[in-house]
Design a protein around this motif. Structure first.
Motif, PDB file in Angstrom:
ATOM      1  N   VAL A  20       0.833  -1.209   0.000  1.00 30.22           N
ATOM      2  CA  VAL A  20       0.000   0.000   0.000  1.00 30.22           C
ATOM      3  C   VAL A  20       0.862   1.251   0.000  1.00 30.22           C
ATOM      4  N   THR A  21       1.951   1.232   0.755  1.00 30.44           N
ATOM      5  CA  THR A  21       2.840   2.400   0.809  1.00 30.44           C
ATOM      6  C   THR A  21       3.496   2.655  -0.537  1.00 30.44           C
ATOM      7  N   VAL A  22       3.953   1.588  -1.186  1.00 33.22           N
ATOM      8  CA  VAL A  22       4.576   1.736  -2.508  1.00 33.22           C
ATOM      9  C   VAL A  22       3.577   2.301  -3.509  1.00 33.22           C
ATOM     10  N   LEU A  23       2.353   1.772  -3.492  1.00 33.68           N
ATOM     11  CA  LEU A  23       1.323   2.281  -4.407  1.00 33.68           C
ATOM     12  C   LEU A  23       1.005   3.749  -4.120  1.00 33.68           C
ATOM     13  N   THR A  24       1.018   4.122  -2.851  1.00 36.94           N
ATOM     14  CA  THR A  24       0.765   5.518  -2.493  1.00 36.94           C
ATOM     15  C   THR A  24       1.872   6.429  -3.014  1.00 36.94           C
ATOM     16  N   VAL A  25       3.124   5.970  -2.908  1.00 37.85           N
ATOM     17  CA  VAL A  25       4.255   6.759  -3.423  1.00 37.85           C
ATOM     18  C   VAL A  25       4.146   6.914  -4.935  1.00 37.85           C
ATOM     19  N   ILE A  26       3.770   5.822  -5.618  1.00 32.30           N
ATOM     20  CA  ILE A  26       3.578   5.911  -7.068  1.00 32.30           C
ATOM     21  C   ILE A  26       2.464   6.899  -7.396  1.00 32.30           C
ATOM     22  N   GLY A  27       1.386   6.850  -6.612  1.00 37.70           N
ATOM     23  CA  GLY A  27       0.294   7.807  -6.824  1.00 37.70           C
ATOM     24  C   GLY A  27       0.741   9.239  -6.607  1.00 37.70           C
ATOM     25  N   GLU A  28       1.650   9.436  -5.633  1.00 33.29           N
ATOM     26  CA  GLU A  28       2.180  10.780  -5.386  1.00 33.29           C
ATOM     27  C   GLU A  28       2.958  11.285  -6.586  1.00 33.29           C
ATOM     28  N   ARG A  29       3.745  10.400  -7.208  1.00 34.54           N
ATOM     29  CA  ARG A  29       4.486  10.803  -8.399  1.00 34.54           C
ATOM     30  C   ARG A  29       3.526  11.208  -9.513  1.00 34.54           C
ATOM     31  N   PHE A  30       2.427  10.467  -9.610  1.00 32.95           N
ATOM     32  CA  PHE A  30       1.421  10.794 -10.628  1.00 32.95           C
ATOM     33  C   PHE A  30       0.814  12.170 -10.371  1.00 32.95           C
ATOM     34  N   TYR A  31       0.496  12.462  -9.111  1.00 34.75           N
ATOM     35  CA  TYR A  31      -0.076  13.766  -8.783  1.00 34.75           C
ATOM     36  C   TYR A  31       0.943  14.886  -8.988  1.00 34.75           C
ATOM     37  N   ASP A  32       2.213  14.603  -8.715  1.00 31.43           N
ATOM     38  CA  ASP A  32       3.248  15.609  -8.970  1.00 31.43           C
ATOM     39  C   ASP A  32       3.316  15.941 -10.458  1.00 31.43           C
ATOM     40  N   LEU A  33       3.167  14.901 -11.287  1.00 32.02           N
ATOM     41  CA  LEU A  33       3.182  15.126 -12.730  1.00 32.02           C
ATOM     42  C   LEU A  33       1.999  15.993 -13.148  1.00 32.02           C
ATOM     43  N   ILE A  34       0.820  15.692 -12.611  1.00 29.02           N
ATOM     44  CA  ILE A  34      -0.357  16.502 -12.923  1.00 29.02           C
ATOM     45  C   ILE A  34      -0.149  17.938 -12.457  1.00 29.02           C
ATOM     46  N   ARG A  35       0.457  18.084 -11.263  1.00 30.62           N
ATOM     47  CA  ARG A  35       0.700  19.431 -10.736  1.00 30.62           C
ATOM     48  C   ARG A  35       1.646  20.213 -11.655  1.00 30.62           C
ATOM     49  N   GLU A  36       2.690  19.540 -12.136  1.00 29.33           N
ATOM     50  CA  GLU A  36       3.623  20.210 -13.039  1.00 29.33           C
ATOM     51  C   GLU A  36       2.943  20.616 -14.341  1.00 29.33           C
ATOM     52  N   LEU A  37       2.087  19.733 -14.870  1.00 30.38           N
ATOM     53  CA  LEU A  37       1.361  20.067 -16.091  1.00 30.38           C
ATOM     54  C   LEU A  37       0.409  21.227 -15.854  1.00 30.38           C
ATOM     55  N   ASP A  38      -0.215  21.235 -14.676  1.00 30.55           N
ATOM     56  CA  ASP A  38      -1.150  22.306 -14.350  1.00 30.55           C
ATOM     57  C   ASP A  38      -0.430  23.642 -14.243  1.00 30.55           C
TER      58      ASP A  38
END
Length: 384
Positions: free
Chosen positions: A158-176
């Motif tokens: 669960v922690t690993v998946l959460t970290v991966i999700g954080e990277r995804f949100y960081d990417l969205i934030r950068e695009l935004d």
């Protein structure tokens, strides 16, 4: 824990929150209910286990609102306390679920020594699970698998998946943020274009005025009539420049609708906004100039005030309509440029309306059909 990093724009944050709540929160709540129903055999088991499940749900809901930092520590303390109580008192092998969920989410708030904190979380889950041996010693292998191995492995996953999700949100934030910067650059380019128009008007005029005054100075003693003529022309030129400058400042300078349409498309596309142009008919030439002014002012307003992702421009023989999404707030903003244009359109026999509904803003200028009766063609054409 540290303060949260800069978030998304309000519109993007609302969209992500809505997506998370609709897609992820129901499974989280369902999992909590199933685990409670599985592990709670008496009423006091519920008293022990429910706080951990509630802490996990609250932490997840606050995470979707980008407000986890405020509740992370209290939720983590509650969930961490439930796990040993579940192991030693109720014999619940799933009581770790709360500390697993809250811990993996709270880990996103840690900016220093995150790996060390994560190892501490995994070690806590494993160590508490091992305390089951204090009350159940007849099946050591079963205890190690059920209370130590399974909870620890699932917490790691669960922690690993959460970290991966954080990277995804960081990417969205950068695009935004990149989209915001593109919109700002588009507005800057529009200002540069305005400055260029102003330079075209005044730069040429001032150069001519300088030459005419120099000529008049030379002629004032030799040819007074010619000098007077040059001064009259200079006066007329300055007056005309003042008029053109006022027209430019109030968006009243003569514009070409086709050129403005192409410019609007370029500005929107540069800002990462999808634009679709629908030509239902050729615009009446007598309305073209005013409609070009409406389009220019609306384009600037969208780039400055909205968080638009798509714009629809519709041209008809009697008017233009521009619809954009990404509207924030529930009340119509005070757009002084459009207010000035509304008076000019009304003075020319037309009507300019602005509407805001369901996150969309519609600007439309329309002239009576009689004015466009002589306009040829009804061919429909879409530019994407």
């Amino acid at each position: 824990m540290t303060a949260r990093s800069p978030g998304f724009t309000k519109t993007t944050q609302k969209r992500l929150r809505r997506i998370n709540l609709l897609t992820s929160l129901p499974p989280v709540v369902f999992a909590a209910v199933v685990l409670l129903a599985t592990d709670a055999h008496t009423w006091w088991h519920l008293i022990v286990l429910v706080p951990g499940a509630v802490a996990a749900v609250v932490a997840f809901e606050r995470w979707t609102a980008d407000d986890l930092a405020r509740v992370a520590l209290p939720c983590l303390i509650v969930a961490a306390a439930v796990w040993p109580l579940g192991v030693l008192l109720t014999g619940s092998p799933n009581a770790y679920w709360g500390v697993c969920a809250v811990g993996s989410l709270a880990l996103r708030q840690v900016r220093r020594r995150r790996t060390l904190v994560a190892v501490g979380l995994f070690s806590y889950v494993a160590a508490i699970g091992a305390t089951r041996l204090l009350v159940q010693q007849d099946d050591v292998r079963g205890v190690l698998i059920t209370y130590v191995l399974v909870p620890t492995v699932l917490t790691v996953v669960v922690t690993v998946l959460t970290v991966i999700g954080e990277r995804f949100y960081d990417l969205i934030r950068e695009l935004d943020h990149a989209r915001e910067r593109e919109a700002e650059l588009a507005v800057i380019r529009e200002r540069v274009r305005f400055a260029s128009d102003l330079h075209d008007i005044q730069g040429h005029t001032l150069h001519v005025v300088k030459l005419k005054i120099a000529l008049a100075q030379k002629l004032v003693l030799r040819d007074a009539d010619r000098a007077e003529k040059e001064l009259r022309e200079t006066y007329a030129l300055v007056s005309d420049t003042i008029t053109q400058t006022k027209e430019l400042a109030y968006a009243q300078r003569r514009l070409n609708l086709s050129a403005e349409l192409e410019n609007a498309k370029n500005l929107f596309e540069a800002a990462g906004i999808r634009v679709r142009v629908t030509r239902e008919a050729e615009v009446d030439a007598r309305s073209s100039e005013l409609l070009g002014q409406v389009l220019r002012e609306t384009t600037t307003n969208i780039l400055r005030h909205a968080q638009a992702t798509q714009v629809q421009i519709t041209l008809s023989e009697s008017g233009i309509a521009i619809v954009n999404d990404g509207v924030t707030g529930d009340t119509l903003p005070d757009l002084r440029g459009l207010s000035v244009l509304r008076q000019r359109v009304a003075g020319d026999g037309g009507e300019l309306t602005v509407e805001q509904q369901d996150g969309r803003f519609r600007t439309a200028a329309r002239f009576p059909p009689a004015r466009a009766a002589a306009s040829p063609g009804t061919q429909r054409k879409d530019d994407r």
